[in-house]
Design a protein around this motif. Structure first.
Motif, short mmCIF file in Angstrom:
data_model
loop_
_atom_site.label_atom_id
_atom_site.label_comp_id
_atom_site.label_asym_id
_atom_site.label_seq_id
_atom_site.Cartn_x
_atom_site.Cartn_y
_atom_site.Cartn_z
N LEU A 10 0.85 -1.19 0.00
CA LEU A 10 0.00 0.00 0.00
C LEU A 10 0.89 1.24 0.00
O LEU A 10 1.97 1.22 0.58
CB LEU A 10 -0.88 0.00 1.26
CG LEU A 10 -1.87 -1.14 1.40
CD1 LEU A 10 -2.49 -1.13 2.79
CD2 LEU A 10 -2.94 -1.05 0.32
N THR A 19 -4.03 3.47 6.96
CA THR A 19 -3.23 2.24 6.97
C THR A 19 -3.73 1.29 8.06
O THR A 19 -3.91 0.10 7.81
CB THR A 19 -1.74 2.56 7.19
OG1 THR A 19 -1.29 3.41 6.12
CG2 THR A 19 -0.89 1.31 7.22
N LEU A 22 -7.08 -0.25 6.99
CA LEU A 22 -6.91 -1.31 5.99
C LEU A 22 -6.31 -2.56 6.61
O LEU A 22 -6.77 -3.68 6.34
CB LEU A 22 -6.06 -0.80 4.83
CG LEU A 22 -6.72 0.30 3.99
CD1 LEU A 22 -5.72 0.91 3.03
CD2 LEU A 22 -7.94 -0.21 3.25
N HIS A 25 -8.68 -4.76 8.34
CA HIS A 25 -9.49 -5.58 7.44
C HIS A 25 -8.61 -6.53 6.61
O HIS A 25 -9.01 -7.00 5.55
CB HIS A 25 -10.32 -4.68 6.53
CG HIS A 25 -11.41 -3.98 7.25
ND1 HIS A 25 -11.24 -2.75 7.87
CD2 HIS A 25 -12.68 -4.35 7.51
CE1 HIS A 25 -12.37 -2.40 8.44
NE2 HIS A 25 -13.27 -3.35 8.25
N ILE A 27 -5.92 -6.01 4.86
CA ILE A 27 -5.49 -5.50 3.55
C ILE A 27 -4.10 -4.91 3.73
O ILE A 27 -3.93 -3.90 4.42
CB ILE A 27 -6.47 -4.43 3.02
CG1 ILE A 27 -7.87 -5.03 2.87
CG2 ILE A 27 -5.96 -3.87 1.69
CD1 ILE A 27 -8.95 -4.01 2.61
N LEU A 33 -6.38 -5.15 -1.76
CA LEU A 33 -7.31 -4.03 -1.83
C LEU A 33 -8.28 -4.18 -3.00
O LEU A 33 -9.47 -3.88 -2.87
CB LEU A 33 -6.54 -2.72 -1.96
CG LEU A 33 -7.37 -1.45 -2.07
CD1 LEU A 33 -8.20 -1.22 -0.80
CD2 LEU A 33 -6.48 -0.25 -2.34
N VAL A 41 -14.54 0.14 1.04
CA VAL A 41 -13.34 0.77 1.59
C VAL A 41 -13.67 2.17 2.12
O VAL A 41 -13.16 2.56 3.17
CB VAL A 41 -12.21 0.81 0.54
CG1 VAL A 41 -10.99 1.56 1.06
CG2 VAL A 41 -11.82 -0.61 0.12
N TYR A 44 -14.75 2.25 5.76
CA TYR A 44 -13.82 1.95 6.84
C TYR A 44 -13.49 3.22 7.61
O TYR A 44 -13.12 4.23 7.01
CB TYR A 44 -12.51 1.35 6.31
CG TYR A 44 -12.62 0.02 5.60
CD1 TYR A 44 -13.72 -0.81 5.75
CD2 TYR A 44 -11.60 -0.42 4.78
CE1 TYR A 44 -13.80 -2.02 5.09
CE2 TYR A 44 -11.66 -1.63 4.13
CZ TYR A 44 -12.77 -2.43 4.29
OH TYR A 44 -12.84 -3.63 3.65
N VAL A 47 -10.47 5.87 6.73
CA VAL A 47 -10.16 6.00 5.30
C VAL A 47 -10.99 7.16 4.76
O VAL A 47 -12.20 7.03 4.58
CB VAL A 47 -10.46 4.71 4.52
CG1 VAL A 47 -10.14 4.89 3.04
CG2 VAL A 47 -9.65 3.54 5.09
#
Length: 69
Positions: A10, A19, A22, A25, A27, A33, A41, A44, A47
């Protein structure tokens, strides 16, 4: 590095809250992703719009995209 690398990290520029969200989850890469939809997304916590823009550009750069439902 090819665009289909199995471990494209990422972008670091998305910020720590995005970060963490993600990672929460599971990712950790752009390939992981792209298994998620943009709407998923966006939902979240952590994010925001800036992270979404950075992630979208990174996906496009690597010829990847968010999942389309």
């Amino acid at each position: 590095m090819t665009s289909y690398s199995s471990s494209t990290p990422l972008p670091q520029t998305i910020g720590k809250p995005a970060t963490r969200a993600l990672h929460a989850h599971s990712i950790y890469t752009l390939e992981e992703l792209c298994m998620k939809s943009l709407e998923e997304v966006k939902a979240y916590h952590g994010v925001g719009p800036k992270a979404i823009k950075i992630l979208s550009v990174a996906l496009h750069t690597h010829q990847l995209a968010f999942r389309v439902d």
